[in-house]
Motif scaffolding. Structure first.
Motif, short mmCIF file in Angstrom:
data_model
loop_
_atom_site.label_atom_id
_atom_site.label_comp_id
_atom_site.label_asym_id
_atom_site.label_seq_id
_atom_site.Cartn_x
_atom_site.Cartn_y
_atom_site.Cartn_z
N THR A 192 56.60 39.69 40.07
CA THR A 192 55.38 38.89 39.99
C THR A 192 54.54 39.02 41.26
OG1 THR A 192 56.64 36.95 40.74
CG2 THR A 192 56.32 37.21 38.37
N LEU A 193 55.19 39.16 42.40
CA LEU A 193 54.44 39.36 43.64
C LEU A 193 53.72 40.71 43.64
CD1 LEU A 193 56.91 37.93 46.31
CD2 LEU A 193 54.78 36.90 45.48
N LEU A 194 54.38 41.75 43.12
CA LEU A 194 53.72 43.05 43.00
C LEU A 194 52.55 42.97 42.02
CD1 LEU A 194 56.76 45.52 42.99
CD2 LEU A 194 55.00 45.29 44.76
N ARG A 195 52.72 42.21 40.96
CA ARG A 195 51.65 42.04 39.99
C ARG A 195 50.45 41.35 40.63
NH1 ARG A 195 51.23 43.40 34.29
NH2 ARG A 195 49.75 41.96 33.34
N GLU A 196 50.71 40.35 41.49
CA GLU A 196 49.63 39.67 42.19
C GLU A 196 48.89 40.63 43.10
OE1 GLU A 196 48.41 36.43 41.99
OE2 GLU A 196 49.64 36.50 40.18
N LEU A 197 49.61 41.52 43.77
CA LEU A 197 48.97 42.50 44.64
C LEU A 197 48.12 43.48 43.83
CD1 LEU A 197 51.88 43.24 47.16
CD2 LEU A 197 49.79 41.90 47.56
N LEU A 198 48.60 43.83 42.63
CA LEU A 198 47.83 44.70 41.74
C LEU A 198 46.52 44.02 41.34
CD1 LEU A 198 47.53 47.22 39.93
CD2 LEU A 198 48.84 46.00 38.17
N LYS A 199 46.60 42.75 40.99
CA LYS A 199 45.39 42.00 40.66
C LYS A 199 44.46 41.90 41.87
CE LYS A 199 47.58 38.41 38.92
NZ LYS A 199 47.82 37.08 38.31
N LEU A 200 45.05 41.66 43.03
CA LEU A 200 44.25 41.53 44.24
C LEU A 200 43.49 42.82 44.53
CD1 LEU A 200 43.45 39.72 46.60
CD2 LEU A 200 45.46 40.58 47.85
N TRP A 201 44.15 43.97 44.33
CA TRP A 201 43.48 45.26 44.54
C TRP A 201 42.34 45.44 43.53
CZ3 TRP A 201 41.99 48.86 47.50
CH2 TRP A 201 41.55 50.08 46.98
N TYR A 202 42.57 45.02 42.30
CA TYR A 202 41.51 45.10 41.28
C TYR A 202 40.33 44.24 41.69
CZ TYR A 202 39.10 44.29 36.84
OH TYR A 202 38.14 44.16 35.86
N PHE A 203 40.60 43.01 42.14
CA PHE A 203 39.52 42.11 42.54
C PHE A 203 38.73 42.67 43.71
CE2 PHE A 203 42.43 38.45 41.00
CZ PHE A 203 42.02 38.66 39.69
N ILE A 204 39.43 43.24 44.69
CA ILE A 204 38.76 43.75 45.88
C ILE A 204 37.98 45.02 45.58
CG2 ILE A 204 39.13 44.78 48.17
CD1 ILE A 204 41.50 42.88 48.51
N SER A 205 38.61 45.97 44.88
CA SER A 205 37.95 47.27 44.62
C SER A 205 36.75 47.10 43.70
CB SER A 205 38.95 48.26 44.04
OG SER A 205 39.50 47.78 42.81
N ARG A 206 36.93 46.40 42.60
CA ARG A 206 35.81 46.20 41.67
C ARG A 206 34.80 45.23 42.26
NH1 ARG A 206 39.27 49.16 39.76
NH2 ARG A 206 39.48 49.73 37.56
N GLY A 207 35.30 44.23 42.99
CA GLY A 207 34.39 43.27 43.60
C GLY A 207 33.45 43.91 44.60
N PHE A 208 33.95 44.93 45.32
CA PHE A 208 33.10 45.64 46.27
C PHE A 208 31.94 46.34 45.55
CE2 PHE A 208 32.12 49.55 48.70
CZ PHE A 208 31.68 48.96 49.88
N LEU A 209 32.24 46.92 44.38
CA LEU A 209 31.18 47.57 43.60
C LEU A 209 30.18 46.54 43.08
CD1 LEU A 209 33.33 50.15 41.57
CD2 LEU A 209 31.96 50.56 43.62
N VAL A 210 30.68 45.40 42.64
CA VAL A 210 29.79 44.34 42.17
C VAL A 210 28.90 43.86 43.32
CG1 VAL A 210 29.71 41.96 41.31
CG2 VAL A 210 31.34 43.58 40.32
#
Length: 257
Positions: free
Chosen positions: A131-149
């Motif tokens: 679950t911690l790895l899953r949270e890091l995966l979500k965090l990377w998605y939020f940061i990478s896509r959020g930067f584009l937004v």
């Protein structure tokens, strides 16, 4: 992400049932630890933010020429709105990263209460690192896509009239992230791939936006944001079961002790 489908009332309805569910005697124990984490982080983060905000505004105002002093109030309001938005977004991300294993267990217990069937069992020593790895995966998605937004919003800010869309895009992105963040607990209990989860939410975008938008709004309000996380986990589990999985739920039966 921006296709319009699903039911916009699903989000509020799921959160309403989620609020009732977390008051159930059998679920209170699984809410205690995340609540303690939220309380501690609330005082630490809020105290730090208030201190830094005062220093930031003093620094910005010192660079403002005297003849532009009338812009001070406008600048203060704009900065306050931006800080509150970032505060609500960041507070949710940090607390969920720390409380991820507990939220997964809470979602599991709620699903068992709602359907009478628990998700597939998993040893605790396997669930916590996963679950911690899953949270890091979500965090990377939020940061990478959020930067584009963020880049898109910055570009639109220089186009007259079109720049009015910039804050709308920001709010939609924040709501989308909150839906992913909380619905993922129930989804991950069934080992649903992260990409599949996003596709499932994309099939119910109006419900996803309404759910995530209300959660994001709650996270922006000091003190209220302490209680948002367990309600959001419960509401997201309801949303995933009812609107994404299509399972019928009977609140009159489910809320019995």
């Amino acid at each position: 992400m921006f296709a319009l489908n699903g039911n916009p009332t699903s989000g509020p309805a799921s959160l309403s049932l989620g609020l009732k569910l977390i008051l159930h005697p059998e679920l209170r124990l699984f809410i205690l630890v995340p609540m303690i984490i939220n309380v501690v982080l609330f005082f630490v983060v809020t105290a730090w933010l208030l201190s830094e905000f005062g220093l930031l505004m003093d620094g910005m105002m010192s660079y403002l020429p005297g003849w532009l002093s009338f812009l001070g109030s406008i600048l203060w309001l704009f900065a306050a709105f931006l800080v509150i938005f970032v505060y609500g977004y960041s507070f949710s991300i940090i607390t969920n990263l720390i409380a991820a294993p507990f939220n997964g267990i809470l979602a599991e217990k709620i699903e068992e209460k709602l359907t009478g069937i628990a998700p597939p069992a998993e040893p605790l020593q396997q669930m916590i690192p996963r679950t911690l790895l899953r949270e890091l995966l979500k965090l990377w998605y939020f940061i990478s896509r959020g930067f584009l937004v963020l880049l898109l919003m910055f570009a639109l800010a220089f186009i007259p009239l079109v720049n009015l869309l910039a804050p709308v895009i920001g709010v939609l992105w924040g709501a989308w992230c909150m839906s992913i963040q909380y619905v993922d607990y129930a989804s991950d209990n069934h080992k649903t791939p992260f990409k599949s989860l996003r596709q499932q939410l994309g099939s119910q975008t109006l419900g996803s936006y309404s759910f995530g938008g209300l959660v994001m709004l709650g996270n922006m309000v000091p003190v209220l944001n302490i209680f948002v996380m367990p309600i959001a986990v419960a509401g997201a589990t309801v949303f995933w079961l009812k609107d994404i999985q299509g399972k019928p739920l009977d609140p009159s039966r489910l809320l019995k002790p």
